[in-house]
Design an enzyme around this catalytic site. Structure first.
Site, PDB file in Angstrom:
ATOM      1  N   GLU A  89       3.781   4.347  -9.298  1.00 45.64           N
ATOM      2  CA  GLU A  89       4.082   3.013  -9.805  1.00 45.64           C
ATOM      3  C   GLU A  89       3.004   2.561 -10.785  1.00 45.64           C
ATOM      4  OE1 GLU A  89       4.901   0.309  -6.507  1.00 45.64           O
ATOM      5  OE2 GLU A  89       5.852   1.977  -5.446  1.00 45.64           O
ATOM      6  N   CYS A 102      -2.022  -1.875 -14.352  1.00 47.55           N
ATOM      7  CA  CYS A 102      -2.492  -1.370 -13.064  1.00 47.55           C
ATOM      8  C   CYS A 102      -1.962   0.053 -12.906  1.00 47.55           C
ATOM      9  CB  CYS A 102      -1.965  -2.288 -11.962  1.00 47.55           C
ATOM     10  SG  CYS A 102      -2.452  -1.762 -10.318  1.00 47.55           S
ATOM     11  N   CYS A 109      -1.492   8.648  -0.850  1.00 49.89           N
ATOM     12  CA  CYS A 109      -2.909   8.391  -0.558  1.00 49.89           C
ATOM     13  C   CYS A 109      -3.197   8.889   0.846  1.00 49.89           C
ATOM     14  CB  CYS A 109      -3.167   6.887  -0.651  1.00 49.89           C
ATOM     15  SG  CYS A 109      -4.873   6.400  -0.310  1.00 49.89           S
ATOM     16  N   CYS A 113      -5.133   3.204   5.269  1.00 51.92           N
ATOM     17  CA  CYS A 113      -5.322   1.772   5.588  1.00 51.92           C
ATOM     18  C   CYS A 113      -4.024   1.246   6.214  1.00 51.92           C
ATOM     19  CB  CYS A 113      -5.671   0.971   4.336  1.00 51.92           C
ATOM     20  SG  CYS A 113      -7.211   1.510   3.567  1.00 51.92           S
ATOM     21  N   CYS A 116      -1.333  -0.964   4.204  1.00 54.19           N
ATOM     22  CA  CYS A 116      -1.020  -0.558   2.832  1.00 54.19           C
ATOM     23  C   CYS A 116       0.200   0.367   2.774  1.00 54.19           C
ATOM     24  CB  CYS A 116      -2.227   0.135   2.219  1.00 54.19           C
ATOM     25  SG  CYS A 116      -1.935   0.708   0.539  1.00 54.19           S
ATOM     26  N   CYS A 330       1.460  -2.254  -5.183  1.00 53.25           N
ATOM     27  CA  CYS A 330       1.954  -0.890  -5.346  1.00 53.25           C
ATOM     28  C   CYS A 330       2.289  -0.189  -4.035  1.00 53.25           C
ATOM     29  CB  CYS A 330       0.943  -0.078  -6.124  1.00 53.25           C
ATOM     30  SG  CYS A 330       1.202  -0.300  -7.873  1.00 53.25           S
TER      31      CYS A 330
HETATM   32  N1  SAH Z   1      -7.431   2.870  -2.920  1.00 52.04           N
HETATM   33  C1  SAH Z   1      -8.018   1.837  -3.700  1.00 52.04           C
HETATM   34  C2  SAH Z   1      -7.111   1.196  -4.731  1.00 52.04           C
HETATM   35  C3  SAH Z   1      -5.679   0.966  -4.409  1.00 52.04           C
HETATM   36  S1  SAH Z   1      -5.098  -0.466  -3.576  1.00 52.04           S
HETATM   37  C4  SAH Z   1      -8.599   0.795  -2.783  1.00 52.04           C
HETATM   38  O1  SAH Z   1      -8.455   0.883  -1.584  1.00 52.04           O
HETATM   39  O2  SAH Z   1      -9.262  -0.116  -3.286  1.00 52.04           O
HETATM   40  C5  SAH Z   1      -5.566  -1.890  -4.448  1.00 52.04           C
HETATM   41  C6  SAH Z   1      -5.902  -3.033  -3.517  1.00 52.04           C
HETATM   42  O3  SAH Z   1      -4.743  -3.548  -2.823  1.00 52.04           O
HETATM   43  C7  SAH Z   1      -6.889  -2.645  -2.435  1.00 52.04           C
HETATM   44  O4  SAH Z   1      -7.845  -3.667  -2.296  1.00 52.04           O
HETATM   45  C8  SAH Z   1      -6.010  -2.572  -1.212  1.00 52.04           C
HETATM   46  O5  SAH Z   1      -6.740  -2.662  -0.036  1.00 52.04           O
HETATM   47  C9  SAH Z   1      -5.068  -3.719  -1.454  1.00 52.04           C
HETATM   48  N2  SAH Z   1      -3.846  -3.689  -0.655  1.00 52.04           N
HETATM   49  C10 SAH Z   1      -3.181  -2.635  -0.161  1.00 52.04           C
HETATM   50  N3  SAH Z   1      -2.103  -3.028   0.524  1.00 52.04           N
HETATM   51  C11 SAH Z   1      -2.074  -4.366   0.448  1.00 52.04           C
HETATM   52  C12 SAH Z   1      -1.187  -5.365   0.969  1.00 52.04           C
HETATM   53  N4  SAH Z   1      -0.141  -5.040   1.693  1.00 52.04           N
HETATM   54  N5  SAH Z   1      -1.470  -6.643   0.684  1.00 52.04           N
HETATM   55  C13 SAH Z   1      -2.547  -6.997  -0.050  1.00 52.04           C
HETATM   56  N6  SAH Z   1      -3.410  -6.101  -0.561  1.00 52.04           N
HETATM   57  C14 SAH Z   1      -3.181  -4.802  -0.302  1.00 52.04           C
END
Ligand code: SAH
Length: 340
Positions: A89, A102, A109, A113, A116, A330
């Site tokens: 995306e 972005c 990944c 987390c 996510c 994303c």
């Molecule tokens: N892997 C990297 C970048 C990708 S995610 C990282 O962890 O920073 C970009 C941001 O979106 C990160 O801060 C991630 O923690 C956050 N993120 C992921 N899922 C999310 C969600 N459901 N709601 C809000 N932020 C989210």
């Protein structure tokens, strides 16, 4: 086959010499590639050489699998498909000061987390530098917009694909290429401490964003497996080193998850930890993911959290959610396509 769009001008020169061609064409080719041109469009390159390049090199090709345009703002979200069928995306965001993109850095990944969407099916593969770049050229070509700034915050963990991401940063920053200044690029990481230390040594002027999401190891390790590998103390030490070497302030991302990390105690603990560090905290109301049970924090909880951090003299912003009607965070669009 040579991945010529992942190559620097010097590497293209070496390649040209290796195929018995003169090196001076490298710069012309690099300029064309950065503009998203195909070999056939390189009008100042002799046809015979173009044909030779077609034989010996490949260009990443993406198709637009889906395109969603926000009705609320002008955010456009693309689901791009590479020739091997893998999808990522890319989001184009319009701000008063220009367009920001972005980008995804991996297909999937492996950081795990818990809140996510991008990590739910694990890691499929890394993206090459040219595939990261191609997301920009494909977006510019389709939308007619020029991109002024980049955030590496799409699908994937950029520092888990370190070499390709670094290569991309140099390519996109090249004055013969898209010439996007390092200060207009942000890289977001869940906190791979060893890689942050490596990145500090590169001494780039990019903005480093850390996905912190918790004030202590206990809460952090409940939602982010990486916290079991590196403690918050180790993470902050690496961030300090990064700032000392590059002179750049760190920005912290903090997704506000109801009942998990949004209590006044969490705010105070975070305040105490960051007090005096001149950092910036970005509070992001959680974007609920269908398959997960988490909810976003209430508005007043976020506002109380903000006030506490401000008492500790920390600069706080609450992230405006652009494109909320098109799931602009994303990972979700790709997942929907995967289960089809
Ligand atoms: N892997 C990297 C970048 C990708 S995610 C990282 O962890 O920073 C970009 C941001 O979106 C990160 O801060 C991630 O923690 C956050 N993120 C992921 N899922 C999310 C969600 N459901 N709601 C809000 N932020 C989210």
């Amino acid at each position: 086959m040579f991945d010529i769009k992942s190559a620097t001008i010097n590497e293209i020169k070496e390649f040209m010499t290796s195929i018995g061609e003169s090196a001076y064409r490298a710069e012309q080719i690099f300029v064309w590639l950065s503009r998203g041109a195909d070999f056939d469009e390189m009008t100042n390159i002799p046809v015979a050489l173009r044909n030779k390049l077609k034989e010996k090199c490949y260009l990443p090709k993406v198709e637009i699998e889906r395109k969603l345009i926000s009705k609320i703002d002008e955010t456009i979200k693309y689901l791009f498909k590479f020739s091997d069928g893998e999808m990522v995306e890319t989001v184009l965001l319009s701000y008063k000061h220009g367009n920001s993109i972005c980008l995804s850095t991996q297909v999937g990944c492996r950081m795990g987390c818990s809140f996510c969407a991008s990590t739910m099916n694990g890691l499929s593969r890394n993206l090459t530098a040219s595939e990261i770049l191609e997301q920009i050229t494909a977006t510019e070509r389709d939308s007619g917009c020029d991109v002024q700034s980049i955030v590496l915050m799409g699908i994937g963990e950029p520092l888990d694909n370190y070499d390709n991401v670094l290569k991309f940063l140099h390519l996109v920053n090249d004055k013969n290429g898209l010439n996007i200044g390092m200060r207009h690029i942000s890289l977001s990481t869940c906190g791979l401490v060893d890689k942050i230390k490596m990145l500090a040594k590169e001494n780039l002027q990019i903005t480093l964003s850390i996905s912190l999401h918790a004030p202590n190891d206990k809460i952090r390790s409940l939602i982010m497996p990486i916290a079991k590998k590196y403690s918050i103390d180790e993470l902050f030490t690496a961030c300090r080193e990064y700032t000392e070497t590059t002179g750049r302030r760190i920005s912290y991302e903090y997704a506000m998850i109801a009942g998990v990390n949004d209590s006044p105690e969490c705010a105070r603990e975070l305040g105490r930890r960051l007090f005096g560090t001149l950092t910036h905290v970005n509070l992001i109301p959680l974007n609920p993911v269908e398959e997960k049970s988490y909810n976003k924090s209430d508005k007043n909880v976020i506002s109380d959290f903000t006030k506490v951090l401000e008492e500790y003299k920390i600069r706080v912003t609450v992230r405006r959610r652009l494109g909320s009607d098109i799931n602009a965070s994303c990972g979700q669009l790709r997942n929907k396509q995967l289960v089809k």
